[in-house]
Write a protein that holds these residues in place. Sequence first.
Motif, mmCIF file in Angstrom:
data_model
loop_
_atom_site.group_PDB
_atom_site.id
_atom_site.type_symbol
_atom_site.label_atom_id
_atom_site.label_comp_id
_atom_site.label_asym_id
_atom_site.label_seq_id
_atom_site.Cartn_x
_atom_site.Cartn_y
_atom_site.Cartn_z
ATOM 1 N N ALA A 163 0.827 -1.213 0.000
ATOM 2 C CA ALA A 163 0.000 0.000 0.000
ATOM 3 C C ALA A 163 0.858 1.259 0.000
ATOM 4 N N ALA A 164 2.087 1.170 0.518
ATOM 5 C CA ALA A 164 2.984 2.331 0.553
ATOM 6 C C ALA A 164 3.579 2.642 -0.813
ATOM 7 N N GLU A 165 3.377 1.732 -1.788
ATOM 8 C CA GLU A 165 3.778 1.957 -3.187
ATOM 9 C C GLU A 165 5.258 2.320 -3.323
ATOM 10 N N GLY A 166 6.098 1.584 -2.631
ATOM 11 C CA GLY A 166 7.533 1.813 -2.730
ATOM 12 C C GLY A 166 8.088 2.750 -1.680
ATOM 13 N N GLY A 167 7.210 3.393 -0.915
ATOM 14 C CA GLY A 167 7.667 4.267 0.159
ATOM 15 C C GLY A 167 8.163 3.461 1.345
ATOM 16 N N VAL A 168 8.967 4.086 2.161
ATOM 17 C CA VAL A 168 9.536 3.404 3.327
ATOM 18 C C VAL A 168 8.508 3.356 4.457
ATOM 19 N N VAL A 169 8.366 2.188 5.055
ATOM 20 C CA VAL A 169 7.474 2.003 6.196
ATOM 21 C C VAL A 169 8.329 1.600 7.388
ATOM 22 N N GLY A 170 8.257 2.367 8.453
ATOM 23 C CA GLY A 170 9.058 2.081 9.638
ATOM 24 C C GLY A 170 8.581 0.846 10.368
ATOM 25 N N ALA A 171 9.504 0.223 11.122
ATOM 26 C CA ALA A 171 9.147 -0.963 11.897
ATOM 27 C C ALA A 171 8.039 -0.648 12.897
ATOM 28 N N GLU A 172 8.074 0.553 13.456
ATOM 29 C CA GLU A 172 7.050 0.945 14.430
ATOM 30 C C GLU A 172 5.672 1.009 13.773
ATOM 31 N N GLU A 173 5.622 1.534 12.550
ATOM 32 C CA GLU A 173 4.339 1.610 11.850
ATOM 33 C C GLU A 173 3.838 0.219 11.494
ATOM 34 N N LEU A 174 4.742 -0.659 11.056
ATOM 35 C CA LEU A 174 4.342 -2.032 10.752
ATOM 36 C C LEU A 174 3.794 -2.715 12.003
ATOM 37 N N LEU A 175 4.441 -2.474 13.121
ATOM 38 C CA LEU A 175 3.982 -3.058 14.375
ATOM 39 C C LEU A 175 2.596 -2.538 14.727
ATOM 40 N N GLU A 176 2.373 -1.259 14.459
ATOM 41 C CA GLU A 176 1.089 -0.635 14.777
ATOM 42 C C GLU A 176 -0.021 -1.121 13.854
ATOM 43 N N ARG A 177 0.298 -1.314 12.561
ATOM 44 C CA ARG A 177 -0.730 -1.644 11.577
ATOM 45 C C ARG A 177 -1.029 -3.135 11.495
ATOM 46 N N ALA A 178 -0.039 -3.977 11.776
ATOM 47 C CA ALA A 178 -0.222 -5.412 11.583
ATOM 48 C C ALA A 178 -0.339 -6.195 12.893
ATOM 49 N N TRP A 179 -0.017 -5.559 14.008
ATOM 50 C CA TRP A 179 -0.172 -6.198 15.306
ATOM 51 C C TRP A 179 -1.213 -5.406 16.103
#
Length: 231
Positions: A163-179
């Motif tokens: 969904a970020a279309e090649g943009g950088v996604v931080g580990a904190e954001e991944l933790l927030e969105r997927a956990w």
Amino acid sequence: MRVLIVEDEPFLADAIRAGLRLEAIASDIAGDGDTALELLSVNAYDIAVLDRDIPGPSGDEIAKRVVASGSGMPILMLTAADRLDDKVTGFELGADDYLTKPFELRELVLRLRALDRRRAHNRPPVREIAGLRLDPFRREVYRDGRYVALTRKQFAVLDVLVAAEGGVVGAEELLERAWDENADPFTNAVRITVSALRKRLGEPWIIATVPGVGYRIDTQPEAGPEGGDRA
């Protein structure tokens, strides 16, 4: 997708969260209105599931505040108030959907996915990037036409990255969105999941690590080092 469940019956709230987890939908629980408002103020949710009759500020009051905030977050009212007048009032308060108790978990999941598709109407239901084809509704992933079997958590992480279309996604954001909110912010779960996901997708490695920043989909992937782990 990350959902806030506002429900004052602990057994029901836990059952909903467990069911959503099986569908790769992260969720947090608020047992009263004050907790719900606090969680909404510090976390980004895709959808709120509101019981109308809860302690503290009611579900109706929370719906009003969500609408007034201009966040555009969809609201699904999940309540025992099943009269037509109750439904009309709920929609007038800003609800995007209305489901009465008792209900089937499968129907709740389908309604949540429908709301998520509407929320993201400006992006195609099936997203493609760098040879990846991801269908969030069917939870299917293909790479260069090859089906890739993923765990629910791996799919949730990949969905955020695509969904970020090649943009950088931080580990904190991944933790927030997927956990969910119970995830330890100091855990290495993100690194482990990304590493396993990268291997499932195969070479050339399509998930690039941006040191000290996060991860992104590499639109020009190159073969990684022996062992294939750049997490």
